[in-house]
Design an enzyme around this catalytic site. Structure first.
Site, mmCIF file in Angstrom:
data_model
loop_
_atom_site.group_PDB
_atom_site.id
_atom_site.type_symbol
_atom_site.label_atom_id
_atom_site.label_comp_id
_atom_site.label_asym_id
_atom_site.label_seq_id
_atom_site.Cartn_x
_atom_site.Cartn_y
_atom_site.Cartn_z
ATOM 1 N N LYS A 1 0.867 -1.176 0.000
ATOM 2 C CA LYS A 1 0.000 0.000 0.000
ATOM 3 C C LYS A 1 0.904 1.227 0.000
ATOM 4 O O LYS A 1 1.652 1.460 0.958
ATOM 5 C CB LYS A 1 -0.911 0.016 1.235
ATOM 6 C CG LYS A 1 -1.729 1.290 1.314
ATOM 7 C CD LYS A 1 -2.622 1.355 2.531
ATOM 8 C CE LYS A 1 -3.001 2.797 2.818
ATOM 9 N NZ LYS A 1 -3.828 2.975 3.991
ATOM 10 N N ALA B 1 -9.598 5.235 4.697
ATOM 11 C CA ALA B 1 -9.330 6.342 5.632
ATOM 12 C C ALA B 1 -10.534 7.241 5.881
ATOM 13 O O ALA B 1 -11.278 7.574 4.968
ATOM 14 C CB ALA B 1 -8.155 7.201 5.167
ATOM 15 N N GLY B 2 -10.677 7.602 7.142
ATOM 16 C CA GLY B 2 -11.713 8.558 7.525
ATOM 17 C C GLY B 2 -13.067 7.942 7.817
ATOM 18 O O GLY B 2 -14.011 8.652 8.182
ATOM 19 N N ASN C 1 -9.330 1.515 10.038
ATOM 20 C CA ASN C 1 -8.554 1.145 11.212
ATOM 21 C C ASN C 1 -9.072 1.848 12.476
ATOM 22 O O ASN C 1 -9.607 1.237 13.393
ATOM 23 C CB ASN C 1 -7.087 1.494 10.955
ATOM 24 C CG ASN C 1 -6.135 0.998 12.018
ATOM 25 O OD1 ASN C 1 -4.941 0.931 11.776
ATOM 26 N ND2 ASN C 1 -6.589 0.614 13.198
ATOM 27 N N THR C 2 -8.945 3.184 12.486
ATOM 28 C CA THR C 2 -9.215 3.943 13.707
ATOM 29 C C THR C 2 -10.612 3.704 14.274
ATOM 30 O O THR C 2 -10.766 3.548 15.497
ATOM 31 C CB THR C 2 -9.031 5.453 13.431
ATOM 32 O OG1 THR C 2 -7.738 5.649 12.847
ATOM 33 C CG2 THR C 2 -9.147 6.273 14.701
HETATM 34 C C1 LIG Z 1 -3.963 1.647 8.700
HETATM 35 C C2 LIG Z 1 -3.939 2.486 7.529
HETATM 36 O O1 LIG Z 1 -3.542 2.112 6.460
HETATM 37 C C3 LIG Z 1 -4.453 3.871 7.678
HETATM 38 O O2 LIG Z 1 -3.481 4.755 7.259
HETATM 39 C C4 LIG Z 1 -5.703 3.920 6.891
HETATM 40 O O3 LIG Z 1 -5.678 4.865 5.918
HETATM 41 C C5 LIG Z 1 -6.914 3.875 7.753
HETATM 42 O O4 LIG Z 1 -7.412 5.112 8.096
HETATM 43 P P1 LIG Z 1 -8.427 5.247 9.325
HETATM 44 O O5 LIG Z 1 -7.611 4.984 10.535
HETATM 45 O O6 LIG Z 1 -8.966 6.629 9.244
HETATM 46 O O7 LIG Z 1 -9.495 4.203 9.154
#
Ligand SMILES: CC(=O)[C@@H](O)[C@H](O)COP(=O)(O)O
Length: 256
Positions: free
Chosen positions: A98, A185-186, A207-208
Site C-alpha cells: 500500500k 481512511a476517515g 482502522n481507527t
Molecule cells: C492503517 C492504515 O492504512 C491507515 O493509514 C488507513 O488509511 C486507515 O485510516 P483510518 O484509521 O482513518 O481508518
C-alpha cells in the site's frame, strides 16, 4: 460467490483492516477475527525488520491466515516510500504494497506528485501496488495509467472519522475505474462503509473507527455488516430518487 481480485489475488471479504491503535493485542486479535477481513495492513516502519524475532504488534495474529498488505506510512517523499517498500519485499513480507506518501503532517493528506511517482516505480519493479490517494478523479486515472492494481481514495483525513466528504468525487472515480476502488481512511461508522459500497466501491479499508471504538470487537462486526449490506444494496440496484411521493399501496383498481 461474490469474489473479487486485486492483481492475481482473489478475495471474498471486502473489508480490509488496519492493525494499529488497538489498546491491546488480545482485542486486536478478536476484532480481526470477527471482521472476517482477509487483508490486513500495517506500517512497515513499525516492524523491527532487522530482528523479526523481537516482540511486535502483529504477534497475536496467525499471519498465515491473511494476505498481508504492508504500507509505507510515515513516508513523505516518493524515495522514502520506495525504500520502505523494497525493505518489505526483501524481508519476504509480501509482494503487495500500500503506497502512502503523505504531504502534510496536520491533515495527513497524500502528496499527489510523490504518490504517483512512487506508484510508477513500484509497478515497474513488479509490486502489486495499491495506492492511497486523494479523492481526485484525475489522479485516480493517472494512477491507473501507471499500472497500479487498486486505487484507494480517502473518504476523509486518516483517523478523522468524518466519513465520506466528497461523495461526488468517489462516484466519478468509481465510474471511471478499470481496477478495484477501495475507499480508505476517515471511515467513522458502519453507515459510511455501507455508503461507500452502495456507491459501487469494491472494498473499504479502515482502522481507527474500530481500534478506538468503545467496543472494538463489536464495531469490527458492525463494519463487516455495513460493508456486506452496502455491497448487497449496490448489486440489488436502488430505486431512483423522485421529487414527489408515490403511494406504497397504489389505490388504482381498489373497490370504492
Ligand atoms: C492503517 C492504515 O492504512 C491507515 O493509514 C488507513 O488509511 C486507515 O485510516 P483510518 O484509521 O482513518 O481508518
Amino acid at each position: 460467490m461474490d469474489t473479487w481480485k486485486i492483481g492475481p489475488y482473489e478475495f471474498r471479504s471486502r473489508l480490509l483492516l488496519g492493525t494499529g491503535k488497538f489498546a491491546d493485542l488480545e482485542t486486536q486479535g478478536k476484532a480481526v477475527d470477527v471482521s472476517e477481513a482477509e487483508i490486513l495492513t500495517f506500517a512497515i516502519r513499525r516492524l523491527n525488520l532487522e530482528n523479526p524475532h523481537e516482540p511486535n504488534f502483529l504477534e497475536q495474529l496467525d499471519l498465515k491466515k491473511f494476505t498481508l498488505l504492508p504500507n509505507t506510512a510515515g513516508a513523505y517523499t516518493a524515495e522514502e516510500a520506495v525504500r520502505i517498500a523494497r525493505l518489505a519485499k526483501a524481508s519476504g513480507l509480501c509482494d503487495m504494497i500500500k503506497v502512502e506518501v503523505i504531504g502534510d503532517p496536520k491533515t495527513l493528506l497524500p502528496d499527489p506528485i510523490g504518490t504517483l511517482e512512487a506508484s510508477k516505480i513500484l509497478v515497474e519493479e513488479g509490486f502489486i501496488v495499491l495506492t492511497y490517494t486523494n479523492d481526485d478523479p484525475i489522479l485516480a486515472r493517472r494512477l491507473q495509467e501507471a499500472g497500479v492494481h487498486a486505487v484507494m481514495p480517502g473518504a476523509s483525513p486518516i483517523g478523522s472519522g468524518q466519513g465520506i466528504v466528497h461523495e461526488n468525487n468517489l462516484r466519478f472515480i468509481i465510474e471511471d475505474a478499470k481496477v478495484p476502488i477501495i475507499v480508505d481512511a476517515g471511515i467513522g461508522a458502519p453507515a459510511d462503509c455501507a455508503k461507500a459500497m452502495e456507491l459501487g466501491a469494491d472494498g473499504v479499508l479502515l482502522n481507527t473507527a474500530v481500534a478506538l471504538a468503545d467496543n472494538p470487537v463489536l464495531m469490527a462486526e458492525a463494519m463487516k455488516l455495513g460493508v456486506e449490506a452496502g455491497r448487497k444494496g449496490f448489486l440489488a440496484g436502488r430505486i431512483a430518487k423522485k421529487r414527489y411521493a408515490s403511494a406504497s399501496s397504489p389505490t388504482e383498481g381498489m373497490i370504492e
